[in-house]
Scaffold this active site. Structure first.
Site, PDB file in Angstrom:
ATOM      1  N   LYS A 113      59.612   9.354 -74.678  1.00  0.00           N
ATOM      2  CA  LYS A 113      58.234   9.840 -74.612  1.00  0.00           C
ATOM      3  C   LYS A 113      57.988  10.887 -75.695  1.00  0.00           C
ATOM      4  O   LYS A 113      56.910  10.921 -76.309  1.00  0.00           O
ATOM      5  CB  LYS A 113      57.925  10.404 -73.230  1.00  0.00           C
ATOM      6  CG  LYS A 113      57.752   9.354 -72.152  1.00  0.00           C
ATOM      7  CD  LYS A 113      56.628   8.367 -72.460  1.00  0.00           C
ATOM      8  CE  LYS A 113      55.257   9.029 -72.401  1.00  0.00           C
ATOM      9  NZ  LYS A 113      54.158   8.029 -72.651  1.00  0.00           N
ATOM     10  N   THR A 124      54.070  13.296 -70.964  1.00  0.00           N
ATOM     11  CA  THR A 124      54.638  13.997 -69.820  1.00  0.00           C
ATOM     12  C   THR A 124      55.120  15.388 -70.211  1.00  0.00           C
ATOM     13  O   THR A 124      55.482  15.625 -71.370  1.00  0.00           O
ATOM     14  CB  THR A 124      55.833  13.190 -69.250  1.00  0.00           C
ATOM     15  OG1 THR A 124      56.521  13.969 -68.281  1.00  0.00           O
ATOM     16  CG2 THR A 124      56.826  12.832 -70.349  1.00  0.00           C
ATOM     17  N   ASP A 125      55.184  16.294 -69.226  1.00  0.00           N
ATOM     18  CA  ASP A 125      55.743  17.616 -69.488  1.00  0.00           C
ATOM     19  C   ASP A 125      57.254  17.566 -69.661  1.00  0.00           C
ATOM     20  O   ASP A 125      57.863  18.533 -70.145  1.00  0.00           O
ATOM     21  CB  ASP A 125      55.371  18.598 -68.373  1.00  0.00           C
ATOM     22  CG  ASP A 125      55.805  18.154 -66.982  1.00  0.00           C
ATOM     23  OD1 ASP A 125      56.349  17.043 -66.839  1.00  0.00           O
ATOM     24  OD2 ASP A 125      55.575  18.921 -66.026  1.00  0.00           O
ATOM     25  N   GLU A 126      57.870  16.438 -69.316  1.00  0.00           N
ATOM     26  CA  GLU A 126      59.323  16.348 -69.426  1.00  0.00           C
ATOM     27  C   GLU A 126      59.815  16.353 -70.872  1.00  0.00           C
ATOM     28  O   GLU A 126      61.011  16.564 -71.126  1.00  0.00           O
ATOM     29  CB  GLU A 126      59.829  15.109 -68.691  1.00  0.00           C
ATOM     30  CG  GLU A 126      59.585  15.189 -67.193  1.00  0.00           C
ATOM     31  CD  GLU A 126      60.224  14.048 -66.418  1.00  0.00           C
ATOM     32  OE1 GLU A 126      61.383  13.705 -66.713  1.00  0.00           O
ATOM     33  OE2 GLU A 126      59.557  13.511 -65.524  1.00  0.00           O
ATOM     34  N   TYR A 186      64.444   8.628 -70.852  1.00  0.00           N
ATOM     35  CA  TYR A 186      63.007   8.552 -70.609  1.00  0.00           C
ATOM     36  C   TYR A 186      62.251   9.619 -71.383  1.00  0.00           C
ATOM     37  O   TYR A 186      61.361   9.325 -72.186  1.00  0.00           O
ATOM     38  CB  TYR A 186      62.710   8.691 -69.111  1.00  0.00           C
ATOM     39  CG  TYR A 186      61.277   9.078 -68.815  1.00  0.00           C
ATOM     40  CD1 TYR A 186      60.212   8.338 -69.317  1.00  0.00           C
ATOM     41  CD2 TYR A 186      60.983  10.218 -68.054  1.00  0.00           C
ATOM     42  CE1 TYR A 186      58.891   8.701 -69.063  1.00  0.00           C
ATOM     43  CE2 TYR A 186      59.672  10.585 -67.801  1.00  0.00           C
ATOM     44  CZ  TYR A 186      58.628   9.826 -68.299  1.00  0.00           C
ATOM     45  OH  TYR A 186      57.338  10.193 -68.056  1.00  0.00           O
TER      46      TYR A 186
END
Length: 333
Positions: free
Chosen positions: A153, A122-124, A149
Site C-alpha cells: 500500500k 491506510t494508516d498502516e 500488505y
C-alpha cells in the site's frame, strides 16, 4: 451535475459502503469494477437501483478493460486492494499484483484520459506508534510499513505521487484508520467477534489485546472520501480519522457487554507475527481545510449500530463463517 464514477473494489467492505453512500447522497451514476475474490460479495450491492449502479466483473490489472471503463468515467475512486495482514504474511504475491500492478494500471488509464483519480490507502503505511506515545500520524509522518500488505500500500501511494508530479495526473490520496460497520468480512476483528457470539462460539483475542486501533465507521470514511473528491487539492494527501482509539481488549469487552454477555467471556489466541502496537490518526487537515466532521464521533454508538446490522443480516455473513473459522483454527487463532 451528476457524475459518472468508477469505483474499484466496490463489492468489498469499504467500497460497497461508499457506493451505498453515493446512491443515498448524490445523483451520480456508479460503475463497480470488482474481481469478486473471497472478500467481494455480490450481496453487498444488492438492492441498489439498476439505473444508478452497474457492476463489471473484472481485474484492475486488465489494462484493456480498465481503459474502456476509465474512458467513459469522470472520476475513478480506487478502493480495490488485498488488505488482510494475516493473508499477506502467508502469501505476499497477490498483494504485489493487486496493490502495485493494479494501481499502476489504473494510473496509466487516468493519465491517458485525463480522469480525476482518488486513491484509498491506510494508516498502516506509517508503521506503528508506542502505546504511550502522545503523537498521532499526520500527512508528514514518514512511511515505515511493517507487513507485505502495508508495504505494498505504501508503494501504491508513492506511485500516485510520482504520476501526479511526473505526468500531471489529477489525483488525491487518503489514508484512513481502521473501519468498522456493515458488510465487513467475518475474518476481520469486529465482525468476527460479533458473529462468534451470535453462533454461540467464544470470541477470540490476539495475545493480551493491548494493540490500539483508531476506529472509524465506514459511513464516515465514505463521507470524507466524497468531500475530498469534490474539494480536495490535487496532489494532496488527507488523513481520515474519527478519534476512536481503543485497544482490542476494550473493543471486545464492549461487544460482549453490548450483546448481553460477561465482559471476560473470550479466549486468548496466539498473537499475529509483527502485530503493530498502535495506530492513531490526526485528521486536522481534513477537518480544517475541507470542513469534514464524522457522523459517528461516539464509537460505542457506531458499534451498537454495527451489532444490530450483523444480527439482522445473518444471510449475508453466514455463508462465509464456517470456512473463515476453519482457516483460523489451522493457524491456532
Amino acid at each position: 451535475m451528476a457524475r459518472k464514477i468508477l469505483v474499484t473494489g466496490a463489492a468489498g467492505f469499504i467500497g460497497s459502503n461508499f457506493v451505498h453512500f453515493l446512491v443515498a447522497n448524490t445523483d451520480d451514476t456508479v460503475t463497480v469494477l470488482d474481481k469478486f475474490t473471497y472478500a467481494g460479495n455480490a450481496a453487498s450491492l444488492a438492492g441498489l437501483p439498476e439505473n444508478r449502479v452497474s457492476v463489471v466483473h473484472g481485474d484492475i490489472c486488465d489494462a484493456e478493460l480498465v481503459d474502456d471503463l476509465v474512458a467513459v468515467s469522470d472520476v475513478l475512486v480506487h478502493f480495490a486492494a488485498e488488505s488482510h495482514n494475516d493473508n499477506s504474511l502467508h502469501d505476499p504475491k497477490p498483494f504485489l499484483d493487486t496493490n502495485i500492478i493494479g494501481t499502476y494500471t489504473l494510473l496509466e488509464a487516468v493519465r491517458r484520459h485525463g480522469t480525476r483519480y482518488h486513491h484509498i490507502s491506510t494508516d498502516e503505511v506509517y508503521g506503528d506508534l508506542e502505546l504511550d506515545d502522545p503523537q498521532r500520524f499526520t500527512e508528514s509522518t514518514p512511511y515505515n510499513p511493517s507487513s507485505p500488505y502495508s508495504s505494498t500500500k505504501a508503494g501504491s501511494d508513492l506511485l500516485v505521487r510520482a504520476w501526479v508530479r511526473s505526468f500531471g495526473v489529477e489525483a488525491t490520496i487518503s489514508n484512513c484508520s481502521n473501519n468498522y460497520g456493515p458488510r465487513q468480512h467475518v475474518e476481520k476483528f469486529i465482525p468476527r467477534q460479533i458473529t462468534n457470539i451470535i453462533v454461540g462460539e467464544r470470541p477470540k483475542l490476539y495475545g493480551e489485546g493491548l494493540n490500539v486501533r483508531d476506529w472509524i465507521h465506514a459511513d464516515d470514511h465514505s463521507s470524507a472520501v466524497l468531500r475530498i473528491v469534490e474539494a480536495g487539492r490535487i496532489g494532496d494527501t488527507y488523513l481520515i480519522g474519527a478519534d476512536g482509539e481503543k485497544n482490542n481488549r476494550q473493543v471486545l469487552e464492549l461487544i460482549l457487554t453490548g450483546m448481553g454477555q460477561p465482559s471476560d467471556a473470550y479466549d486468548h489466541v496466539v498473537d499475529r507475527p509483527g502485530h503493530d502496537l498502535r495506530y492513531a490518526i490526526d485528521s486536522t487537515k481534513l477537518r480544517t481545510e475541507l470542513g469534514w466532521r464524522p457522523s459517528f464521533p461516539d464509537f460505542e454508538r457506531g458499534l451498537a449500530a454495527t451489532i444490530d446490522w450483523y444480527r439482522g443480516n445473518e444471510d449475508w455473513w453466514r455463508p462465509q463463517k464456517a470456512a473463515t473459522e476453519a482457516k483460523y483454527r489451522e493457524q491456532g487463532q
